[in-house]
Scaffold this motif. Structure first.
Motif, PDB file in Angstrom:
ATOM      1  N   TYR A 160       0.829  -1.205   0.000  1.00  0.00           N
ATOM      2  CA  TYR A 160       0.000   0.000   0.000  1.00  0.00           C
ATOM      3  C   TYR A 160       0.865   1.257   0.000  1.00  0.00           C
ATOM      4  O   TYR A 160       0.552   2.244  -0.672  1.00  0.00           O
ATOM      5  N   SER A 179       1.972   1.768  -3.400  1.00  0.00           N
ATOM      6  CA  SER A 179       0.860   2.054  -4.308  1.00  0.00           C
ATOM      7  C   SER A 179       0.482   3.532  -4.301  1.00  0.00           C
ATOM      8  O   SER A 179      -0.134   4.034  -5.244  1.00  0.00           O
ATOM      9  N   ILE A 190       2.847   5.091  -7.124  1.00  0.00           N
ATOM     10  CA  ILE A 190       2.749   4.695  -8.544  1.00  0.00           C
ATOM     11  C   ILE A 190       1.378   5.102  -9.076  1.00  0.00           C
ATOM     12  O   ILE A 190       0.351   4.809  -8.474  1.00  0.00           O
ATOM     13  N   THR A 191       1.373   5.771 -10.212  1.00  0.00           N
ATOM     14  CA  THR A 191       0.100   6.167 -10.806  1.00  0.00           C
ATOM     15  C   THR A 191      -0.449   5.033 -11.669  1.00  0.00           C
ATOM     16  O   THR A 191       0.287   4.124 -12.075  1.00  0.00           O
ATOM     17  N   LEU A 192      -1.718   5.140 -11.942  1.00  0.00           N
ATOM     18  CA  LEU A 192      -2.393   4.124 -12.750  1.00  0.00           C
ATOM     19  C   LEU A 192      -1.787   4.061 -14.146  1.00  0.00           C
ATOM     20  O   LEU A 192      -1.506   2.983 -14.679  1.00  0.00           O
ATOM     21  N   LEU A 242      -6.508  -6.975 -10.372  1.00  0.00           N
ATOM     22  CA  LEU A 242      -5.793  -5.994  -9.556  1.00  0.00           C
ATOM     23  C   LEU A 242      -4.537  -6.590  -8.925  1.00  0.00           C
ATOM     24  O   LEU A 242      -3.650  -5.857  -8.519  1.00  0.00           O
ATOM     25  N   MET A 297      -1.109  -5.404  -9.772  1.00  0.00           N
ATOM     26  CA  MET A 297      -0.535  -4.195  -9.178  1.00  0.00           C
ATOM     27  C   MET A 297       0.502  -4.538  -8.117  1.00  0.00           C
ATOM     28  O   MET A 297       1.342  -3.719  -7.778  1.00  0.00           O
ATOM     29  N   SER A 323      -9.974  -3.522 -15.481  1.00  0.00           N
ATOM     30  CA  SER A 323     -10.836  -2.667 -16.315  1.00  0.00           C
ATOM     31  C   SER A 323     -12.010  -2.148 -15.509  1.00  0.00           C
ATOM     32  O   SER A 323     -12.376  -0.977 -15.593  1.00  0.00           O
ATOM     33  N   ALA A 340     -12.115  -1.725 -12.321  1.00  0.00           N
ATOM     34  CA  ALA A 340     -11.640  -0.752 -11.335  1.00  0.00           C
ATOM     35  C   ALA A 340     -11.395   0.611 -11.965  1.00  0.00           C
ATOM     36  O   ALA A 340     -11.481   1.642 -11.303  1.00  0.00           O
ATOM     37  N   MET A 341     -11.088   0.597 -13.252  1.00  0.00           N
ATOM     38  CA  MET A 341     -10.808   1.852 -13.931  1.00  0.00           C
ATOM     39  C   MET A 341     -12.053   2.530 -14.470  1.00  0.00           C
ATOM     40  O   MET A 341     -11.953   3.598 -15.078  1.00  0.00           O
ATOM     41  N   PHE A 348     -12.070   8.799 -11.974  1.00  0.00           N
ATOM     42  CA  PHE A 348     -10.736   8.426 -12.463  1.00  0.00           C
ATOM     43  C   PHE A 348     -10.577   8.863 -13.912  1.00  0.00           C
ATOM     44  O   PHE A 348      -9.549   9.433 -14.293  1.00  0.00           O
ATOM     45  N   ALA A 394      -3.168  12.715 -12.041  1.00  0.00           N
ATOM     46  CA  ALA A 394      -2.831  11.316 -11.795  1.00  0.00           C
ATOM     47  C   ALA A 394      -3.766  10.654 -10.802  1.00  0.00           C
ATOM     48  O   ALA A 394      -4.263  11.287  -9.877  1.00  0.00           O
ATOM     49  N   VAL A 395      -3.989   9.372 -11.039  1.00  0.00           N
ATOM     50  CA  VAL A 395      -4.715   8.528 -10.083  1.00  0.00           C
ATOM     51  C   VAL A 395      -3.696   7.528  -9.558  1.00  0.00           C
ATOM     52  O   VAL A 395      -3.017   6.864 -10.344  1.00  0.00           O
ATOM     53  N   SER A 396      -3.609   7.407  -8.257  1.00  0.00           N
ATOM     54  CA  SER A 396      -2.608   6.482  -7.706  1.00  0.00           C
ATOM     55  C   SER A 396      -3.188   5.071  -7.636  1.00  0.00           C
ATOM     56  O   SER A 396      -4.414   4.889  -7.577  1.00  0.00           O
ATOM     57  N   LEU A 397      -2.309   4.097  -7.611  1.00  0.00           N
ATOM     58  CA  LEU A 397      -2.768   2.715  -7.448  1.00  0.00           C
ATOM     59  C   LEU A 397      -3.473   2.526  -6.108  1.00  0.00           C
ATOM     60  O   LEU A 397      -4.332   1.656  -5.970  1.00  0.00           O
ATOM     61  N   ALA A 398      -3.079   3.339  -5.133  1.00  0.00           N
ATOM     62  CA  ALA A 398      -3.742   3.240  -3.825  1.00  0.00           C
ATOM     63  C   ALA A 398      -5.234   3.531  -3.953  1.00  0.00           C
ATOM     64  O   ALA A 398      -6.065   2.882  -3.323  1.00  0.00           O
ATOM     65  N   VAL A 405      -6.994   3.105  -6.685  1.00  0.00           N
ATOM     66  CA  VAL A 405      -7.584   2.001  -7.452  1.00  0.00           C
ATOM     67  C   VAL A 405      -7.862   0.818  -6.527  1.00  0.00           C
ATOM     68  O   VAL A 405      -8.839   0.097  -6.693  1.00  0.00           O
ATOM     69  N   MET A 406      -7.017   0.669  -5.542  1.00  0.00           N
ATOM     70  CA  MET A 406      -7.089  -0.476  -4.632  1.00  0.00           C
ATOM     71  C   MET A 406      -8.120  -0.282  -3.518  1.00  0.00           C
ATOM     72  O   MET A 406      -8.477  -1.228  -2.812  1.00  0.00           O
ATOM     73  N   TYR A 407      -8.579   0.936  -3.344  1.00  0.00           N
ATOM     74  CA  TYR A 407      -9.361   1.278  -2.162  1.00  0.00           C
ATOM     75  C   TYR A 407     -10.613   0.419  -2.001  1.00  0.00           C
ATOM     76  O   TYR A 407     -10.928  -0.040  -0.914  1.00  0.00           O
TER      77      TYR A 407
END
Lengths: 174, 416
Positions: A94, A97, A100-102, A122, A125, B162, B164-165, B170, B179-183, B185-187
């Motif tokens: 986390y 994460s 790092i951007t999408l 996911l 990731m 897909s 999630a996006m 987003f 920017a969108v962080s992976l965090a 996306v993971m939420y």
């Protein structure tokens, strides 16, 4: 006369398959420059991905340890030793994460996975997030000053340079 | 219509043994969207005690009434005897705020998180009793902070990238180059892990969380659990009635910690079009009550607004007498002083109180204002100010009276 240096190379590999001879190139490169090189061997991520038993992990690790010492690496550390407490794995992922951007993550995916996005989970990731944490720990805990990498990992290492302080790397031909 | 009396009394009535039809009828006015509401009814009909989950963020301690809408739904389930799991999302607060909004928020210590949780409970306790035996408080770091890689892998592979996006926020941010962080996306997956851990049957939250809820359901299904049903509440519009959501940054909010006079004044300042939405959001109305309420609002919007404001003060303070006193105070302000809210001049919310009043062109100088304040002639929302208060900012929609005849309504973006 031996070269006096605080430099230490690092080489990161994960134990997906048995050790291969290309690993020797990295030890040779370091030796030619009279610079010590440490190996960061990731046994945790492959263990999770391939559902390995502790026994299977230990056997693979033994192969890697023997191979790398014989190849000329000065020290070998496994990520399971670097990150002893498994309870913090999600926290590590986390933390990375958030950096790092999408779009960056998409660019790091192998092309075939990028094209097959609807089938990509996911869990993909985890790889770049985990590797950033491993590489970062290699610097802060194991004193690595410069990582050596082949071209295949170039994108990840460029990304790591953006996110990890004091991150340096050199690309060698494999 | 004795709206305020009836609904204030209903606030604390036990709902033990309530029929499924009545429970749904109580929830529906507060529901913008739902997934599986028929399942909820069926399970209640089968006599099941449901695990009802609500998650909140312990980073920001100050709530406004927009935050209370899902809390009111939680209260209904709680009074009906269901198991309530109130989760403080301290895992992300300790590791870092996933939304970021471009800034790095400082990581919170355990002590600060505990303080914020206590503050949160103190605020929502006016609307939902968190001390009841069926209410369980959790910090999700208890399980998320102890999760090995293999488990993480297992959970995350349940969510398709897909999917999630797909979030509109987003996509619009990506289009705007943000920017969108992976965090982020993971939420939703993390919420799903929470739901799995707690074996949640129902989750309550704002309709803006829809995609997170869908991911949470996918995670539960991947772990062999029945996917939780979802009750989503509306994002309540702010008091200015311009369509924007209630928000501190828009200055159109009512703080949960507002005093009686402020609450009453702010409710009285809302446009008539917001009376019914606010009734639905905050009062324990059954779906079948609505036609009568709508008719009453149509017939006498001012009276219904006063009833609503009285009800809200009573609920916030825990005393119907306080609600009635707030109304009396407000009516005295206008009837005896012959000042009508409609007569109030609107002033922009600039600088401090002194700046605002000077902008009217009615007063010559700060010294004049200071003299008036010393004489007790300046009030904000019915409360006399001290001269020092002239240097303080003023919240939006405040009513300022000077003497017996001058009234000003403050509008525009707050400097807070």
């Amino acid at each position: 006369m031996e070269k006096v240096t605080n430099s230490k190379y690092g080489f990161n590999v994960w134990t997906k398959n048995a050790p291969k001879s290309y690993i020797d190139l990295f030890a040779k490169y370091a030796s030619e420059r009279n610079t010590p090189i440490g190996a960061l061997v990731d046994d945790v991520l492959p263990g999770a991905v391939f559902n390995r038993t502790p026994q299977q992990t230990a056997e693979m690790n033994a192969q890697y340890y023997d191979y790398m010492i014989n190849a000329g690496f000065n020290d070998v550390i496994f990520v399971s030793e670097l990150f002893e407490d498994r309870n913090y794995d999600l926290q590590r992922i986390y933390t990375a994460s958030r950096k790092i951007t999408l779009s960056e993550f998409i660019s790091l995916l192998p092309e075939y996975k990028r094209l097959k996005q609807p089938d990509t989970g996911l869990n993909e990731m985890i790889d770049p997030c985990w590797q950033l944490e491993v590489l970062s720990a290699g610097i802060s805990v194991r004193g690595i000053s410069t990582y050596l990498t082949g071209k295949r990992s170039l994108a990840l290492f460029r990304s790591a340079k953006d996110h990890i302080a004091n991150f340096n790397f050199e690309v060698i031909d494999e | 219509m004795e709206f305020e009396k009836n609904y204030y009394t209903r606030n604390t009535e036990s709902l033990q043994g309530i029929s499924s039809d009545d429970l749904i009828a109580l929830i529906k006015p507060k529901t913008e969207k739902a997934i599986g509401i028929d399942n909820i009814k069926e399970r209640i009909d089968n006599g099941e005690k449901l695990n009802v989950k609500f998650g909140t963020d312990p980073t920001g301690p100050d709530l406004h009434l927009g935050h209370i809408v899902p809390i009111r739904v939680l209260d209904i389930f709680s009074r009906a005897g269901h198991n309530i799991d109130l989760i403080f999302g301290d895992f992300t607060a300790k590791v870092g705020d996933p939304t970021g909004r471009g800034d790095e928020r400082p990581l919170l210590t355990d002590e600060k998180i505990a303080e914020n949780m206590s503050t949160f409970r103190n605020q929502v306790d006016r609307y939902f009793d968190t001390t009841r035996d069926n209410v369980h408080i959790h910090q999700n770091s208890q399980w998320l902070g102890k999760m090995a890689l293999a488990s993480v892998f297992d959970y995350l592979q349940a969510i398709n990238l897909s999917q999630a996006m797909q979030r509109d926020d987003f996509r619009s941010r990506a289009q705007n180059g943000k920017a969108v962080s992976l965090a982020e996306v993971m939420y939703g997956a993390l919420m799903g892990i929470d739901s799995t851990h707690l074996m949640s049957d129902v989750e309550i939250g704002g309709v803006d969380q829809l995609l997170n809820f869908q991911q949470a359901r996918d995670i539960q299904r991947s772990q062999g659990q029945r996917a939780e049903d979802i009750v989503m509440t509306p994002i309540i519009e702010g008091t200015s009635g311009d369509g924007r959501k209630m928000s501190k940054s828009y200055g159109n909010y009512i703080p949960v910690r507002a005093d009686d006079t402020e609450i009453f004044g702010k409710f009285m300042s809302i446009p008539d079009t917001l009376i019914v939405p606010y009734v639905k959001a905050f009062a324990p109305v059954y779906e079948q009550d609505l036609p009568r309420i709508i008719a009453a609002v149509h017939e006498s919007p001012m009276e219904m607004k006063k009833q609503l404001a009285t009800y809200m003060v009573a609920t916030a303070s825990g005393s119907r007498e306080n609600g009635l006193a707030a109304r009396e105070n407000f009516e005295r302000l206008f009837s005896e002083r012959k000042v009508s809210l409609d007569d109030a001049v609107t002033l922009p919310n600039i600088g401090n109180l002194s700046d605002i009043l000077l902008s009217s062109g009615t007063f010559k100088s700060k010294s004049e204002l200071r003299r008036l304040a010393e004489q007790g002639g300046i009030k904000v929302d019915g409360s006399k100010i001290n001269p020092e208060d002239l240097n303080s900012p003023v919240t939006n929609q405040s009513l300022i009276t000077v003497g017996k005849r001058k009234a000003f309504n403050v509008d525009g973006k707050s400097d807070e």
